[in-house]
Structures are given as structure tokens and as C-alpha cells.
Motif scaffolding. Structure first.
Motif, PDB file in Angstrom:
ATOM      1  N   GLY A  44     -83.345   8.523 -77.960  1.00  0.00           N
ATOM      2  CA  GLY A  44     -84.030   9.693 -77.411  1.00  0.00           C
ATOM      3  C   GLY A  44     -83.290  10.345 -76.251  1.00  0.00           C
ATOM      4  N   LEU A  45     -82.301   9.661 -75.697  1.00  0.00           N
ATOM      5  CA  LEU A  45     -81.489  10.231 -74.610  1.00  0.00           C
ATOM      6  C   LEU A  45     -80.305  11.006 -75.171  1.00  0.00           C
ATOM      7  CD1 LEU A  45     -83.069   7.944 -73.082  1.00  0.00           C
ATOM      8  CD2 LEU A  45     -81.066   7.723 -71.632  1.00  0.00           C
ATOM      9  N   PRO A  59     -81.202  14.836 -76.882  1.00  0.00           N
ATOM     10  CA  PRO A  59     -81.103  16.019 -76.027  1.00  0.00           C
ATOM     11  C   PRO A  59     -79.682  16.240 -75.513  1.00  0.00           C
ATOM     12  CG  PRO A  59     -82.451  14.309 -74.976  1.00  0.00           C
ATOM     13  CD  PRO A  59     -82.167  13.840 -76.369  1.00  0.00           C
ATOM     14  N   ILE A  63     -87.583  21.275 -74.419  1.00  0.00           N
ATOM     15  CA  ILE A  63     -87.578  19.885 -74.906  1.00  0.00           C
ATOM     16  C   ILE A  63     -88.560  18.968 -74.167  1.00  0.00           C
ATOM     17  CG2 ILE A  63     -85.160  20.128 -75.561  1.00  0.00           C
ATOM     18  CD1 ILE A  63     -84.547  18.132 -73.214  1.00  0.00           C
ATOM     19  N   PRO A  65     -87.084  12.129 -73.476  1.00  0.00           N
ATOM     20  CA  PRO A  65     -87.471  10.788 -73.933  1.00  0.00           C
ATOM     21  C   PRO A  65     -88.419  10.025 -73.010  1.00  0.00           C
ATOM     22  CG  PRO A  65     -85.323  10.692 -72.900  1.00  0.00           C
ATOM     23  CD  PRO A  65     -85.770  12.117 -72.799  1.00  0.00           C
ATOM     24  N   LEU A  66     -88.944  10.656 -71.957  1.00  0.00           N
ATOM     25  CA  LEU A  66     -89.534   9.851 -70.885  1.00  0.00           C
ATOM     26  C   LEU A  66     -91.029  10.055 -70.663  1.00  0.00           C
ATOM     27  CD1 LEU A  66     -86.451  10.237 -68.520  1.00  0.00           C
ATOM     28  CD2 LEU A  66     -86.981   8.323 -70.038  1.00  0.00           C
ATOM     29  N   TYR A 111     -87.930   7.748 -63.574  1.00  0.00           N
ATOM     30  CA  TYR A 111     -89.294   7.916 -64.072  1.00  0.00           C
ATOM     31  C   TYR A 111     -90.020   6.570 -64.114  1.00  0.00           C
ATOM     32  CZ  TYR A 111     -88.198  12.629 -65.823  1.00  0.00           C
ATOM     33  OH  TYR A 111     -87.866  13.959 -65.927  1.00  0.00           O
ATOM     34  N   ARG A 118     -79.162  16.294 -65.127  1.00  0.00           N
ATOM     35  CA  ARG A 118     -80.157  17.344 -65.308  1.00  0.00           C
ATOM     36  C   ARG A 118     -80.545  17.900 -63.941  1.00  0.00           C
ATOM     37  NH1 ARG A 118     -84.958  17.731 -68.365  1.00  0.00           N
ATOM     38  NH2 ARG A 118     -84.084  19.788 -68.053  1.00  0.00           N
ATOM     39  N   HIS A 154     -86.632  18.837 -62.225  1.00  0.00           N
ATOM     40  CA  HIS A 154     -87.543  19.490 -63.178  1.00  0.00           C
ATOM     41  C   HIS A 154     -88.865  18.746 -63.274  1.00  0.00           C
ATOM     42  CE1 HIS A 154     -85.489  16.348 -65.471  1.00  0.00           C
ATOM     43  NE2 HIS A 154     -86.573  16.289 -66.228  1.00  0.00           N
ATOM     44  N   HIS A 157     -92.062  18.094 -66.192  1.00  0.00           N
ATOM     45  CA  HIS A 157     -92.454  18.222 -67.607  1.00  0.00           C
ATOM     46  C   HIS A 157     -93.944  18.499 -67.779  1.00  0.00           C
ATOM     47  CE1 HIS A 157     -88.822  16.276 -69.384  1.00  0.00           C
ATOM     48  NE2 HIS A 157     -88.768  15.661 -68.221  1.00  0.00           N
ATOM     49  N   GLN A 165     -91.256  22.550 -69.622  1.00  0.00           N
ATOM     50  CA  GLN A 165     -90.945  22.032 -68.286  1.00  0.00           C
ATOM     51  C   GLN A 165     -90.461  23.206 -67.463  1.00  0.00           C
ATOM     52  OE1 GLN A 165     -86.956  19.926 -68.208  1.00  0.00           O
ATOM     53  NE2 GLN A 165     -87.512  19.325 -70.285  1.00  0.00           N
ATOM     54  N   PHE A 175     -77.334  18.884 -68.830  1.00  0.00           N
ATOM     55  CA  PHE A 175     -76.724  18.192 -69.983  1.00  0.00           C
ATOM     56  C   PHE A 175     -77.664  18.184 -71.194  1.00  0.00           C
ATOM     57  CE2 PHE A 175     -77.991  13.937 -71.518  1.00  0.00           C
ATOM     58  CZ  PHE A 175     -79.117  13.721 -70.748  1.00  0.00           C
TER      59      PHE A 175
HETATM   60  C1  DHB Z   1     -83.271  13.128 -70.768  1.00  0.00           C
HETATM   61  C2  DHB Z   1     -83.925  12.818 -69.585  1.00  0.00           C
HETATM   62  C3  DHB Z   1     -84.856  13.671 -69.070  1.00  0.00           C
HETATM   63  O1  DHB Z   1     -85.532  13.456 -67.911  1.00  0.00           O
HETATM   64  C4  DHB Z   1     -85.157  14.819 -69.734  1.00  0.00           C
HETATM   65  O2  DHB Z   1     -86.086  15.608 -69.199  1.00  0.00           O
HETATM   66  C5  DHB Z   1     -84.506  15.130 -70.907  1.00  0.00           C
HETATM   67  C6  DHB Z   1     -83.557  14.274 -71.416  1.00  0.00           C
HETATM   68  C7  DHB Z   1     -82.278  12.191 -71.359  1.00  0.00           C
HETATM   69  O3  DHB Z   1     -82.063  11.134 -70.776  1.00  0.00           O
HETATM   70  O4  DHB Z   1     -81.705  12.505 -72.404  1.00  0.00           O
END
Ligand code: DHB
Ligand code: FE
Length: 307
Positions: free
Chosen positions: A68-69, A72, A102, A105-106, A162, A217, A220, A222, A236, A249
Motif C-alpha cells: 500500500g506504500l 501511491p 488518494i 495506506p494508513l 501515524y 510527502r 497533510h 486525510h 486530503q 512522492f
Molecule cells: C503514503 C503515506 C501517506 O501518509 C499517504 O498519505 C500516502 C501514501 C505511503 O507511504 O505510500
């Protein structure tokens, strides 16, 4: 081998010899992706060593729980947002809604719920990070306010981490569900988030580094916003002034999703927000689009943590 030969081979191995019940959707996708992969192997002359490096990378990614990281990070999650925007336009979804971006993943399900107001932080960063008030109104695209809209908020702490994933934080720190009051308002008392960076020793950053990319990043916050009769909004805001605002990123920063921070310290402001020292302030409103029989579904089913 050309594409026709590749497709014939893939079909022979994975379609023609089916003896059990076939999930035709899975079959269609697997056949296409295998064909694309085989073709890439031919075109790029991918060696056995390179192939196994890649497969081992995928295994490492799963083991580190970083699928999930990376998604994105490579822009796949943002790409899906762009496709959904195009589908919405084609379906004639009403204009003027707050843009999606997006989920990342968190997210963690099960955060404490309240109406109108919540304090999100556990006090652990008092005196370290600035106090932050976030508030706003949820409405339809015409500005009619929506009471009882469910506003799920989550953000990082002053280290960019997080809760739940960072076990040094208390349970549900900086995660809350606030239902809007009778005026469609939500208000959160929290602490300033700091931009997130990928785990520096993880597989996601390892690949980004090979691509010459950073894994940072901007600061931000969410949101999931849900209200009866409206489409769920996943979005977000990203905070103006952060060096990574347009160098994210994960490609989540979008026009219409940039928050500006104000400093508040007047006696009236302190009284209004029941605070005894100067604080940062962000107003962020949301406009939801109506759920109609023709509007594309915005609920995304994916594995999510449960706190
Ligand atoms: C990722 C982490 C984040 O906090 C986010 O908002 C979006 C992506 C990541 O680790 O890919
Ligand atoms: Fe995030």
C-alpha cells in the motif's frame, strides 16, 4: 517471439487447459497481464536474474507490509483517481464537488466518534508541536449544509508518523470521527502534522532510490466524508508552504486541496476556541456530490487496519 505467439502460448497454458470452473474476469485480467509481462521480457531482454530480483522484491514488499506504500509512490493510486474523475465526467456527475485524492495506506477503522467537535491528540506533543484547530462545513455543491455527515479525519504527528503503525503513539491518536452539527460544521482540536517520509530502510524507498526519487510527502490531513444520499469522498488537504507541496512522492496534492494556515492569538479567538495560548488555524470545507443511479460508485473495497 511476437505478441501473437506470446498470446497463443499464454492461452494454451492458462485458458485451453482449464478443467474446473473459471472465473472469467480473473482469467481475462491474468491473461492480459501475463501477455504484457512476457512481451516486456522480450522487448527489454529481461534476464532470468533480473526477473528473480523483481519477484523477490515483490515478496519483500508483501513481507514488509508495504504494498500500500509503493502503490501511491509509483503513481498508481493517483492514476486511478484520474480515471475516476474521467468516469465521473462521462457519467455527468454534478460539477463543483471537492476533488478526490488518494486514501494512502494508513487509515485505521474504529476511531472514537463524537458530534461537532473532537480533540484528536493525546497531549503527548504539547509544548512540542503547535496547537491546530481545523474546522469547516460539509455541504452539497449548491452550498446547502449537511448536518450529521460523517467526517473521518486522520493525520501524522510531529515526526510524520501515524498512530497504530507507530506503536509509540497511543491508540487512535490523531484519528477521529466527527459527525457534523446542525449547521453542517465539524471542528477538531489537534496538533500540527509534519510531512510523512517512507521508511528509509524499507522496500518502497529502496525502489524509489533506484529511480532517483525521494519518498517524502508534504504535511497533510486525510478525510473520508460520508452522508446519506451523497457519494463518499476520499480526500486530503495538503498544507501550503511545505517544501514538498508540489513535490509529493504520492502525487496527492491537487488544486482545490491546499489548505492555508492562519495564526490566531487575539483574546476573541482564544475565547472562541477555548484555548489559552496562540494557535494555528485551518478552515477546510467540503462539497459532496449527489449519489444518483448513474454516478460511479466511490466506495473502495480494500484491506484496512481495524484499531
Ligand atoms: C503514503 C503515506 C501517506 O501518509 C499517504 O498519505 C500516502 C501514501 C505511503 O507511504 O505510500
Ligand atoms: Fe498520509
Amino acid at each position: 517471439m511476437n505478441r501473437q505467439e506470446i498470446d497463443a502460448l499464454v492461452k494454451k497454458m492458462n485458458v485451453d487447459n482449464a478443467t474446473g470452473e473459471v472465473n472469467t474476469r480473473v482469467q481475462e485480467i491474468v491473461v492480459r497481464l501475463l501477455g504484457d509481462l512476457f512481451e516486456a521480457i522480450v522487448d527489454l531482454n529481461i534476464t532470468q536474474n533480473e526477473l528473480w530480483k523483481g519477484l523477490e522484491y515483490i515478496a519483500d514488499l508483501g513481507q514488509a507490509n508495504e504494498v500500500g506504500l509503493l502503490v501511491p509512490g509509483l503513481g498508481l493510486e493517483h492514476f486511478m483517481d484520474l480515471l475516476e474523475d474521467a468516469k465521473d465526467a462521462q457519467a455527468g456527475v454534478e460539477q463543483g464537488g471537492t476533488p478526490r485524492t488518494i486514501e494512502g495506506p494508513l487509515y485505521v477503522a474504529g476511531a472514537p466518534e463524537s458530534v461537532g467537535f473532537a480533540r484528536m491528540d493525546d497531549g503527548a506533543e504539547e509544548g512540542i508541536m503547535d496547537t491546530l484547530i481545523i474546522e469547516g462545513v460539509v455541504s452539497d455543491v449548491d452550498g446547502n449544509v449537511l448536518p450529521n455527515a460523517k467526517v473521518e479525519i486522520w493525520h501524522a504527528n510531529g515526526q510524520g508518523n501515524y498512530s497504530f503503525f507507530d506503536k509509540t503513539q497511543s491508540e487512535f491518536n490523531l484519528r477521529r470521527t466527527i459527525y457534523t452539527d446542525e449547521n453542517g460544521r465539524y471542528r477538531a482540536l489537534t496538533t500540527m502534522p509534519v510531512g510523512y517520509g517512507c521508511p528509509p530502510d524499507g522496500p518502497t524507498q529502496k525502489l524509489l532510490t533506484l529511480l532517483g526519487r525521494h519518498g517524502q510527502r508534504p504535511s497533510h490531513v486525510h478525510y473520508f466524508i460520508t452522508a446519506d444520499g451523497f457519494r463518499k469522498l476520499t480526500t486530503q488537504f495538503n498544507i501550503e508552504g511545505d517544501e514538498y507541496l508540489w513535490d509529493d512522492f504520492a502525487f496527492a496534492t491537487r488544486e482545490g486541496l491546499i489548505a492555508t494556515v492562519a495564526d490566531k492569538s487575539s483574546p476573541e479567538d482564544l475565547a472562541e476556541y477555548n484555548l489559552d495560548k496562540p494557535f494555528k488555524y485551518i478552515n477546510f470545507d467540503f462539497k459532496l456530490t449527489k449519489d444518483t443511479s448513474t454516478s460511479p460508485d466511490t466506495q473502495v473495497e480494500r484491506r484496512r487496519a481495524q484499531g
